[in-house]
Design an enzyme around this catalytic site. Structure first.
Site, PDB file in Angstrom:
ATOM      1  N   GLY A   1       2.071   2.675   4.336  1.00 34.61           N
ATOM      2  CA  GLY A   1       1.050   3.706   4.371  1.00 34.61           C
ATOM      3  C   GLY A   1       1.042   4.427   5.704  1.00 34.61           C
TER       4      GLY A   1
ATOM      5  N   ILE B   1       0.213  -0.218   7.419  1.00 37.29           N
ATOM      6  CA  ILE B   1      -0.151   1.180   7.630  1.00 37.29           C
ATOM      7  C   ILE B   1       0.050   1.532   9.090  1.00 37.29           C
ATOM      8  CG2 ILE B   1      -1.789   1.211   5.713  1.00 37.29           C
ATOM      9  CD1 ILE B   1      -4.050   1.134   7.745  1.00 37.29           C
ATOM     10  N   SER B   2       0.286   2.806   9.355  1.00 41.16           N
ATOM     11  CA  SER B   2       0.473   3.324  10.701  1.00 41.16           C
ATOM     12  C   SER B   2       1.684   2.634  11.339  1.00 41.16           C
ATOM     13  CB  SER B   2      -0.818   3.145  11.510  1.00 41.16           C
ATOM     14  OG  SER B   2      -0.785   3.864  12.712  1.00 41.16           O
ATOM     15  N   ASN B   3       1.527   2.014  12.511  1.00 43.18           N
ATOM     16  CA  ASN B   3       2.654   1.293  13.091  1.00 43.18           C
ATOM     17  C   ASN B   3       3.105   0.150  12.198  1.00 43.18           C
ATOM     18  OD1 ASN B   3       2.663   2.972  15.277  1.00 43.18           O
ATOM     19  ND2 ASN B   3       1.965   1.458  16.757  1.00 43.18           N
TER      20      ASN B   3
END
Length: 569
Positions: free
Chosen positions: A265, A240-242
């Site tokens: 995500g 998720i994110s980075n």
């Protein structure tokens, strides 16, 4: 050429110290204070690991009572096994990145599987534990991690001390996970900012090397079942994110034949024609503090002065506070921000996160070392009056477990350039000019941004992208939506997209009553996407159809229920 892994260490985690929660269980993870060190100045590797597990769970998941974790979704069941840690280096990199592998004792040798989980944000090597381990370890899969060349291996320039592979503090002669070049000066060197490598450009390679370390570790753990190879082991990458951006970079057409599926995500991903993180982050740092009251969000105490300074700099129009606020808001809307993203982005204003991201990424994209930040920023432990001071032994000892990889946090703050009363926004304007302006420094930053633009996923590779439509840190309109559109335009028909209403970027903030009442967690959708992917790989079930998921906020004082999530079926 096979990757060479250095400083490999193995630890066993059974009984009161398992792989998934370090023996803390749900109650221990929910505790508001971290696990204590017997000696605050010299914690043991086991103490540091337990505290890092606690910090990384709490930094990603909503564990608050009523939030549903461990009851409605997710697992904190104790999983015994072994953990392997080491360092790897991508070709041409100055600094190594951390890799780690968790091998459960119940690893399924007949249906071999690895789930690769790059850290979210700039977190340490276990930064993906809540994303992957809770889903994978109970299924008998190994989990591989990487810090993606960022992480919590801070280096104290004043003391000449850094972080060993086991998390303890040592000198460069002891073998550290990060030693800046140069390793002199004052303050704190942070690997993401000061590695000189622009680590984001190598995210896909970091993910593959973590998977390779998992194969090596499985061979060491189960020598009678060797060899473990990509052609006899199922590999899923999730983040998720980075971390979501990293798994999508690993999915790119050139060299991703080792990978069987991807779940991303809220990915920080940039494709040609879309706004990159540095662009919209520096814009938000300047304009969002002034714009938010238009949406009825209470302003910070400094917002009026901020708006006035924007007007003086010619960045907003109007002679009154209200007209300046409207001008800032209109500019953000015109550049692609939605009201939902602006509302959720207010928390990043409150935590000074926009400036923190801009400061760190400007240094990383420009490949600047210690003391080389083009806008004069640095990092240090700060005294009560905000001036730099040397780190205490106990502060330094906790960086590995407590830091998030981007100051401020864990006692390390941002040291900005001297504030000129006549130009109070000069620092933020300098950061913005590295994207919009001219000169060698801006050229270096823009070249660094260009190096992180994503390519297309491999044809036929199952990819599921899940993103909250209220994300205020990495808005879907700038990241996942253009990524999916580009993939579809190129005929990648196995790319699937879930867009979830009333979901923002930070599940961990849902323990705050106002956020929990209005927003829903992202993790249940990531786990569900993993379930669907697993069923597809194992049993040939169809991949999930695209969906815009209309959820129902649970409201104040209510426990999360399945009906709130409206999971696609």
């Amino acid at each position: 050429m096979a990757t060479r892994f250095e400083s490999v260490r193995v630890s066993e985690h059974r009984g009161s110290d398992d792989l998934l929660t370090a023996g803390l269980g749900l109650a221990g993870l929910r505790a508001m204070t971290p696990p204590v060190f017997a000696d605050a100045t010299a914690p043991t590797p086991a103490e540091l690991r337990r505290r890092a597990v606690w910090a990384n769970w709490r930094g990603i998941a909503d564990l608050a009572p009523g939030g549903g974790y461990g009851e409605l979704y997710g697992s904190v069941t104790a999983v015994p096994g072994r953990e392997f840690h080491g360092l790897a280096r991508v070709p041409g990199a100055t600094q190594p990145h951390r890799v780690a592998v968790q091998v459960p004792d119940a690893f399924d040798q007949t249906a071999r599987c690895i789930v690769v989980a790059p850290a979210s944000g700039s977190r340490g090597v276990l930064g993906g534990i809540a994303v992957a381990a809770a889903w994978a370890l109970p299924k008998g899969c190994a989990v591989a991690y990487t810090d993606k060349g960022a992480g919590t291996d801070y280096f104290d320039l004043d003391a000449g001390l850094g972080v060993r592979v086991d998390g303890t503090v040592g000198t460069p002669a002891d073998g550290l996970a990060f030693v800046p070049e140069p390793a002199t000066g004052s303050g704190i060197a942070v690997k993401h900012a000061h590695s000189g490598d622009n680590p984001e450009a190598d995210w896909g390679r970091h993910v593959k090397q973590a998977a390779e370390f998992a194969l090596q570790s499985l061979g060491d753990a189960f020598p009678d079942a060797a060899p473990f190879a990509f052609d006899n082991t199922t590999v899923i990458a999730v983040g998720i994110s980075n971390g979501g951006g990293a798994v999508l970079r690993a999915a790119e057409e050139d060299g991703s034949d080792w990978l069987d599926a991807v779940v991303a995500g809220a990915p920080n991903i940039t494709v040609a024609g879309a706004r990159p993180l540095y662009d919209y982050t520096t814009e938000a740092a300047l304009l969002m503090p002034c714009a938010l009251p238009v949406l009825g969000i209470p302003p910070l105490p400094t917002a009026a002065a901020h708006c006035a300074a924007l007007a003086d700099a010619g960045l907003v129009d109007g002679g009154t506070l209200e007209s300046r606020q409207r001008s800032a808001y209109d500019t953000l809307r015109a550049s692609g921000w939605t009201d939902e993203a602006l509302r959720a982005g207010s928390i990043s204003v409150g935590f000074d996160l926009w400036r923190a991201v801009a400061v760190t990424y400007a240094s990383a994209y420009g490949r600047h070392g210690v003391g080389g930040h083009p806008c004069g920023y640095s990092f240090s432990v700060l005294a009560a009056d905000g001036t730099p001071r040397p780190a205490a032994d106990a502060e330094r000892a906790a960086w590995f477990s407590d830091a998030s990889g981007i100051p401020p946090g864990a006692g390390v703050g941002i040291v900005g350039p001297a504030v000129d009363p006549a130009a109070p926004l000069a620092g933020l304007q300098c950061l913005r000019a590295l994207w919009t302006g001219q000169g060698a420094d801006a050229d270096r930053v823009r070249a660094g941004v260009e190096a992180v633009r994503a390519g297309l996923p491999r044809a036929g590779l199952p990819v599921t992208v899940v993103h909250g439509l209220d994300d205020g840190l990495i808005p879907s309109a700038f990241s996942s939506a253009p990524y999916v559109a580009a993939a579809r335009a190129a005929g990648r028909d196995n790319v699937h997209h879930w867009q979830v209403r009333n979901v923002q970027h930070f599940d961990a903030f849902l323990g705050l009553p106002a956020y929990g009442a209005h927003y829903l967690p992202l993790l249940p959708y990531v786990y569900e996407a993993l379930d669907r992917t697993w069923a597809h790989l194992r049993h040939g079930d169809p991949m999930p159809a695209d969906a815009v998921i209309t959820t129902t906020p649970r409201g104040a004082g209510n426990a999360l229920e399945a009906t709130h999530l409206a999971m696609p079926r």
